[in-house]
Design an enzyme around this catalytic site. Structure first.
Site, short mmCIF file in Angstrom:
data_model
loop_
_atom_site.label_atom_id
_atom_site.label_comp_id
_atom_site.label_asym_id
_atom_site.label_seq_id
_atom_site.Cartn_x
_atom_site.Cartn_y
_atom_site.Cartn_z
N GLY A 216 0.83 -1.21 0.00
CA GLY A 216 0.00 0.00 0.00
C GLY A 216 0.86 1.25 0.00
O GLY A 216 2.06 1.18 -0.25
N ASN A 217 0.23 2.38 0.26
CA ASN A 217 0.99 3.63 0.31
C ASN A 217 0.38 4.56 1.35
O ASN A 217 -0.63 4.22 1.97
CB ASN A 217 1.04 4.29 -1.08
CG ASN A 217 -0.35 4.62 -1.59
OD1 ASN A 217 -1.04 5.46 -1.01
ND2 ASN A 217 -0.78 3.93 -2.64
N ARG A 218 1.00 5.72 1.54
CA ARG A 218 0.64 6.58 2.66
C ARG A 218 -0.52 7.52 2.38
O ARG A 218 -0.84 8.37 3.21
CB ARG A 218 1.86 7.42 3.06
CG ARG A 218 2.93 6.59 3.75
CD ARG A 218 4.20 7.41 3.95
NE ARG A 218 3.92 8.67 4.60
CZ ARG A 218 4.70 9.74 4.52
NH1 ARG A 218 5.79 9.70 3.80
NH2 ARG A 218 4.38 10.85 5.16
N SER A 219 -1.18 7.40 1.25
CA SER A 219 -2.26 8.34 0.93
C SER A 219 -3.39 8.27 1.96
O SER A 219 -3.89 7.19 2.27
CB SER A 219 -2.82 8.04 -0.46
OG SER A 219 -3.99 8.80 -0.65
#
Ligand code: CTP
Length: 412
Positions: A216-219
């Site tokens: 995933g990512n930090r958005s």
């Protein structure tokens, strides 16, 4: 324009906040004009305002009795007047806005009904300051106004002229007809996307490794939610395709997704019936090629995860577009303009919103953003550091221009 019905104001709910200054008497005239033009006006007076003008004067002219007390519920009235007033408003006006009220609003202090309503509302807010010249010029007041402007608050600057006590100078409340005209402009702006079908994506996609882990990512999704909220407020029919479960206005249709594949499917299916797509989501570029059916166990050793590309949704829309407008985001850490322009051309995007995520205050998990807007004609625009809501407003201003929706209007 006193007395004439004004279509933009007809039936619109306006909270008219009045704080304590001699100019409070001019708010009576403003109240009358707004009501005459067809608006539903609820006056909210601070304690100090009532030293200058009685609540009864406003009650007699307005659409509802004037409100003065945050805790009127204790005596049998509305238990939470500030949330009712704030949520129900199409516009909140504060005229006159004293140095004290501006300071409390900028600092988020909600110790009276007016300030609590200002914090509880998501409607546009217009403040018309009035005070003595020395106070108006004080850096504390100017800093507070700069803060409010950055948050998207509209300010009708005071004029020069006679002040209380026989003084002359800058600080006199703007004329009621000018405040009225700016209120009309702000509400007209509120409808410049009426009938436009908008699709916004938000949040980071999650690509499963096994039943409990993902890439995933930090958005946080904050930018996409702001873009969706502002579009809905300006009259668009909005669908939000999101990986997040944040609260959102009931007017917005929400479609929950998890992976890039889900998002691709939902967005592409809706694309033919959409006028504008804003891809604010942080779509994972890669996903595990194989998703383990059972949880990967430590005792089986360190897994080797092979990645494969996900579908590029924005590029897919670029290939399919007929008359739709495409807005993309580019999070970069270097050569921001150049990379944004390159992505715009490669994905056939109409407007690219690029930001340098290595810069403090821009990018992930914060409420502010500073961006460079690059459009397909090659025009570039640098925004100052703005809240994500205010940046969303700038993006929709540009889209409205491209759609031929921008009215010639005063930008307060
Ligand atoms: N985007 C998309 N689908 C993807 C990846 C990105 O629709 N699989 C969209 C994003 O929502 C954003 C824009 O494309 O609006 C830019 O994303 P970015 O990841 O910066 O672009 P890439 O093409 O992946 O370029 P690079 O990896 O070189 O940064």
């Amino acid at each position: 324009m006193g007395g004439a019905a004004e279509p933009v104001l007809a039936g619109r709910r306006i909270v008219l906040g009045v704080s304590g200054g001699i100019a409070a008497y001019k708010a009576v005239e403003l109240c009358r004009r707004l009501v005459d033009a067809g608006a539903h006006v609820v006056p909210v007076l601070t304690e100090d305002a009532q030293r200058f003008v009685g609540a009864l004067t406003f009650s007699a002219l307005a659409s509802e009795p004037a409100r003065t007390d945050l805790f009127s519920g204790a005596t049998g009235g509305d238990p939470i007047p500030h949330t009712r007033l704030g949520q129900g408003a199409d516009l909140v006006i504060v005229a006159p806005a004293t140095a004290k009220t501006l300071g409390k609003y900028a600092a988020g202090i909600s110790d009276d009904l007016l300030c609590a309503t200002l914090l509880a509302t998501r409607a546009p807010v217009l403040v018309a300051p009035a005070m003595h010249t020395e106070m108006w010029e004080h850096p504390a007041v100017q800093d507070n106004l700069a803060t409010l402007r950055r948050r998207g608050v509209h300010v009708v600057d005071p004029e020069s002229g006679h002040l209380a006590g026989g003084d002359e100078g800058e600080g006199r409340l703007a004329a009621p007809e000018r405040i009225f005209d700016v209120a009309v402009a702000v509400l007209a702006q509120g409808h410049d996307l009426a009938g436009v079908r908008v699709l916004v994506t938000a949040g980071g996609t999650r690509e499963a490794i096994d039943p409990v882990r993902f890439v995933g990512n930090r958005s946080s999704g904050k930018m996409g939610y702001a873009v969706a909220e502002v579009a809905a407020r300006r009259g668009a029919a909005v669908t939000l395709v999101t990986t997040q479960g944040r609260p959102v206005s009931s007017a917005i249709e929400v479609v929950r997704v998890t992976t890039a594949e889900d998002m691709h499917r939902e967005v592409v299916a809706r694309f033919p019936e959409t006028d504008v797509v804003v891809m604010a989501a942080a779509v994972a570029d890669f996903r595990p090629k194989v998703v383990a059916a059972e949880k990967l166990k430590k005792h089986d050793g360190v897994p080797e995860i092979v990645l494969e590309p996900t579908p590029d949704i924005l590029a897919a829309l670029g290939e399919r577009k007929v008359a739709q407008l495409l807005v993309g985001f580019a999070a970069e850490t270097e050569r921001v303009r150049e990379r944004a322009a390159e992505k715009l051309a490669r994905k056939r995007v109409d407007l690219m919103v690029a930001n340098d995520v290595s810069e403090p205050g821009a990018g992930f998990e914060v409420d502010t953003n500073r961006a460079v807007l690059v459009d397909s004609s090659g025009a570039e625009e640098d925004t100052p550091l703005l809240t994500k809501m205010a940046l969303a407003g700038v993006i929709w201003d540009r889209v409205a221009e491209r759609l031929g929706r921008a009215e010639t209007r005063e930008h307060p």
